[in-house]
Scaffold this active site. Structure first.
Site, PDB file in Angstrom:
ATOM      1  N   SER A   1      -9.673   1.398   2.914  1.00 18.46           N
ATOM      2  CA  SER A   1      -8.835   2.182   2.043  1.00 18.46           C
ATOM      3  C   SER A   1      -7.753   1.393   1.304  1.00 18.46           C
ATOM      4  O   SER A   1      -7.146   1.919   0.381  1.00 18.46           O
ATOM      5  CB  SER A   1      -8.153   3.292   2.863  1.00 18.46           C
ATOM      6  OG  SER A   1      -7.321   2.737   3.859  1.00 18.46           O
TER       7      SER A   1
ATOM      8  N   LYS B   1       0.852  -1.189   0.000  1.00 22.23           N
ATOM      9  CA  LYS B   1       0.000   0.000   0.000  1.00 22.23           C
ATOM     10  C   LYS B   1       0.891   1.243   0.000  1.00 22.23           C
ATOM     11  O   LYS B   1       1.937   1.274   0.670  1.00 22.23           O
ATOM     12  CB  LYS B   1      -0.884  -0.023   1.246  1.00 22.23           C
ATOM     13  CG  LYS B   1      -1.964   1.040   1.316  1.00 22.23           C
ATOM     14  CD  LYS B   1      -2.810   0.831   2.579  1.00 22.23           C
ATOM     15  CE  LYS B   1      -3.959   1.816   2.718  1.00 22.23           C
ATOM     16  NZ  LYS B   1      -4.775   1.574   3.922  1.00 22.23           N
TER      17      LYS B   1
ATOM     18  N   SER C   1      -9.669  -1.105   7.125  1.00 18.99           N
ATOM     19  CA  SER C   1      -9.139  -0.945   5.759  1.00 18.99           C
ATOM     20  C   SER C   1      -8.352  -2.109   5.194  1.00 18.99           C
ATOM     21  O   SER C   1      -8.018  -2.090   4.015  1.00 18.99           O
ATOM     22  CB  SER C   1      -8.262   0.300   5.688  1.00 18.99           C
ATOM     23  OG  SER C   1      -9.067   1.439   5.568  1.00 18.99           O
TER      24      SER C   1
HETATM   25  N1  GLN Z   1     -13.085   3.793   6.599  1.00 17.38           N
HETATM   26  C1  GLN Z   1     -12.446   4.087   7.831  1.00 17.38           C
HETATM   27  C2  GLN Z   1     -12.004   5.545   7.841  1.00 17.38           C
HETATM   28  O1  GLN Z   1     -12.196   6.201   6.884  1.00 17.38           O
HETATM   29  C3  GLN Z   1     -11.290   3.176   8.073  1.00 17.38           C
HETATM   30  C4  GLN Z   1     -10.134   3.470   7.217  1.00 17.38           C
HETATM   31  C5  GLN Z   1      -8.935   2.681   7.578  1.00 17.38           C
HETATM   32  O2  GLN Z   1      -9.018   1.646   8.214  1.00 17.38           O
HETATM   33  N2  GLN Z   1      -7.789   3.204   7.184  1.00 17.38           N
HETATM   34  O3  GLN Z   1     -11.478   6.023   8.798  1.00 17.38           O
END
Ligand code: GLN
Length: 480
Positions: A148, A73, A172
Site C-alpha cells: 500500500s 505516507k 506494504s
Molecule cells: N496487502 C496487504 C493487505 O492488504 C498488506 C498491506 C500492508 O502491508 N499495509 O493487508
C-alpha cells in the site's frame, strides 16, 4: 544527485543548499505524472529548508538528515498538515500532533515535502485502493507501483525526494520497493514507534524506510528507531549497530526457504533470486536450502488476523469524535451507520465484515484463535530455520508489477500476491527488499532478506553486499 547520502554530502560541502534542493524537489513534484503525493506542504517544506540553511550557516548543531527533502505516507500523522490515510473518512483531517516518527525526522533536520498516496488505511497491494487517486509506477506508467505504500515508493523512484517512510503490515514497504527498484525495510515489530500512525492491524504494523540504497535506508532507520514511551508496545532494545554494514558476507549462512518457490511464480523473478543466491555464494556466503513447513497456512492466517484487528481499530471512526460525519441522521445509530457507509471504501468494508465475522461469538474459536495458533507455528518455523542460518533469501513478490486495473475485480487474486511478505509480519521479524535483477522490459525484480528479531544489522549487511555486487540502477521514465 539521486541518493539521500549524496544529498546530505552536497549540503555538507556547500555544493547546494537545502532551499535549492527543496525547490528542485517541489518543482519536480508539481510536474509529477505518477500522482505520488496526496498533499504537498510547499510552505512548510520551504520554511524547514530555510531553517536548516540558517542552522548550517550559523554553525549550529545539525541532525544527520539536516536539510534533506523526504516524504511521508499519508497514514503518518503530521501536525497541521492534512492526513487522510487514503480514506474519505479522514478527508480534510488535520492532526493536532506529530507521529513520533515524524517528530524524529524533524529532529534529525529533515525537510518534509508532503504526504504520499496509499491504499485506504493500508489495505491493498497496488495503491489503487486509495479513495482519491491512482499512483503510477515511475519505471512504467502503465503499471502499479505496488502498495500500500505505492505513493511513497513512487515519490522516491521518480526522484521527487530522497527517501520516504511507509508502513508495512503484510508487505506494504517491501513490495512497493520491489516494484519500483528501491530498497524497502520493515523493521522488527516494536523497533519503531507506532504512536501517531493510523492503525490498521496493530500486532503486524511497522513503519519503515523506502530509499534508493541500503545505506540510505539504514540512515532513515537510525533516525526513527528506538524506544518511545508513547507506544506501549515499543521495545527497549539497543539501536541497530551499523558498524559492520560493509563487512561483507564471508561465512554468512543464507537459507533459501523451499516453500517460498511458490507455484505460479514468474520465471524472471525466480531467476533473479537464484542469481542473488549465486552472487552471495561468490562473495563467501554459505547458501543452503531450508524449510518453513507452515508457510502454506500463512496467507489464510494473515487474512483472518489482519481483518480482525482492523475491524477493532476502525471502530473509532463513528462520525462523532473525528472523521467524516453524515448529514441528516436522526438517531445515534443512524449517524454511526451512515457516517461509516459513506466514509469507508469497498475494500475497507470487506475487511471490517470479515474481521467482525471471524471475531463473533461461535466463530472466534474456529477462525481467530485458530489463526493465532497458526501464527505460533509460523514463528516456530522461523526459530528453527534461524538456528541453522543467519538470514533467509527469497523473492519479495512472486510476480513483476502488474498493469493498473488488472487485479481490481478479484480481491482474492490481490491477496495472493502477498504470499511471500506476510509471514515476516506474523512472526514480527525484520525484512528487507532490494533489487536483484532486471526483467525483460526493464522492470525490477525484488529480493527479500529476512532476519532474526532485532537483527536488522545482519539483514542490512547482506543487502549491502548484494547491492554492491549487483550494481543495479533504475531510472524513471522521462529521466531523472
Ligand atoms: N496487502 C496487504 C493487505 O492488504 C498488506 C498491506 C500492508 O502491508 N499495509 O493487508
Amino acid at each position: 544527485m539521486k541518493t539521500l547520502l549524496q544529498a546530505a554530502a552536497a549540503l555538507a560541502s556547500g555544493a547546494t543548499t537545502s532551499q535549492a534542493l527543496t525547490a528542485h524537489c517541489l518543482t519536480r513534484a508539481r510536474a509529477d505524472e505518477t500522482s505520488a503525493f496526496l498533499t504537498l506542504d510547499e510552505a512548510g517544506a520551504l520554511a524547514a529548508a530555510r531553517a536548516s540553511d540558517e542552522r548550517r550557516a550559523r554553525g549550529g548543531a545539525l541532525g544527520p538528515l539536516d536539510g534533506v527533502p523526504l516524504s511521508l505516507k499519508d497514514n503518518i500523522l503530521t501536525e497541521g498538515v492534512v492526513t487522510t490515510a487514503g480514506s474519505r473518512m479522514l478527508e480534510g483531517f488535520v492532526p493536532p500532533y506529530d507521529a513520533t516518527v515524524t517528530a524524529r525526522l524533524k529532529a534529525a533536520g529533515a525537510v518534509l515535502l508532503g504526504k504520499t498516496n496509499l491504499d485506504e488505511f493500508g489495505m491493498g497491494s497496488s495503491t489503487e485502493g486509495s479513495a482519491f487517486q491512482k499512483t503510477r509506477n515511475p519505471l512504467d506508467p502503465s503499471r502499479t507501483p505496488g502498495g500500500s505504500s505505492g505513493g511513497s515508493a513512487a515519490s522516491v523512484a521518480a526522484r521527487l525526494c530522497f527517501g520516504s517512510l511507509g508502513t508495512d503490515t503484510g508487505g506494504s514497504v517491501r513490495q512497493p520497493a520491489a516494484f519500483t527498484g528501491l530498497v524497502g525495510l520493515k523493521p522488527t515489530w516494536g523497533r519503531v514507534s507506532r504512536a501517531g500512525v493510523v492503525a490498521y492491524a496493530s500486532s503486524l504494523d511497522q513503519v519503515g524506510p523506502l530509499a534508493h540504497t541500503v545505506e540510505d535506508a539504514a540512515a532513515l532507520l537510525s533516525a526513527i528507531e528506538g524506544y518511545d514511551a508513547a507506544d506501549a508496545t515499543s521495545a527497549q532494545h539497543p539501536r541497530t549497530d551499523l558498524s559492520s554494514l560493509k563487512a561483507g558476507v564471508e561465512g554468512l549462512r543464507v537459507g533459501l526457504p523451499k516453500e517460498y518457490l511458490v507455484e505460479g511464480m514468474d520465471g524472471e523473478v525466480a531467476a533473479g533470486v537464484r542469481a542473488a543466491a549465486e552472487t552471495l555464494k561468490a562473495r563467501g556466503a554459505v547458501v543452503r536450502e531450508v524449510s518453513l513447513p507452515h508457510t502454506r497456512f500463512a496467507l489464510a492466517a494473515y487474512y483472518v488476523i489482519a481483518p480482525c484487528e482492523a475491524s477493532s481499530n476502525l471502530g473509532r471512526y463513528d462520525g462523532v469524535r473525528y472523521g467524516h460525519r453524515a448529514q441528516g441522521a436522526r438517531t445515534l445509530s443512524a449517524l454511526y451507520e451512515q457516517s461509516r457507509a459513506e466514509g469507508f471504501g469497498p475494500e475497507v468494508k470487506r475487511r471490517i465484515m470479515l474481521g467482525t465475522f471471524a471475531l463473533s461469538a461461535g466463530y472466534a474459536d474456529a477462525y481467530y484463535r485458530k489463526a493465532q495458533q497458526v501464527r505460533g507455528l509460523i514463528r516456530r518455523d522461523f526459530d528453527e530455520a534461524f538456528a541453522q542460518v543467519d538470514v533467509l533469501l527469497s523473492a519479495t513478490s512472486p510476480v513483476l508489477p502488474w498493469r493498473l486495473g488488472e487485479k481490481l475485480s478479484d480481491p482474492l487474486a490481490m491477496y495472493l500476491m502477498d504470499v511471500l511478505t506476510l509471514s515476516c509480519n506474523l512472526a514480527g521479524l525484520p525484512g528487507l527488499s532490494l533489487p536483484c535483477g532486471r526483467a525483460v522490459g526493464g522492470l525490477p525484480v525484488g529480493a527479500q532478506l529476512l532476519g532474526r528479531p532485532f537483527d536488522e544489522a545482519t539483514v542490512l549487511r547482506a543487502a549491502y553486499a548484494l547491492e554492491q555486487a549487483l550494481g543495479l540502477d533504475f531510472a524513471p521514465v522521462g529521466g531523472a
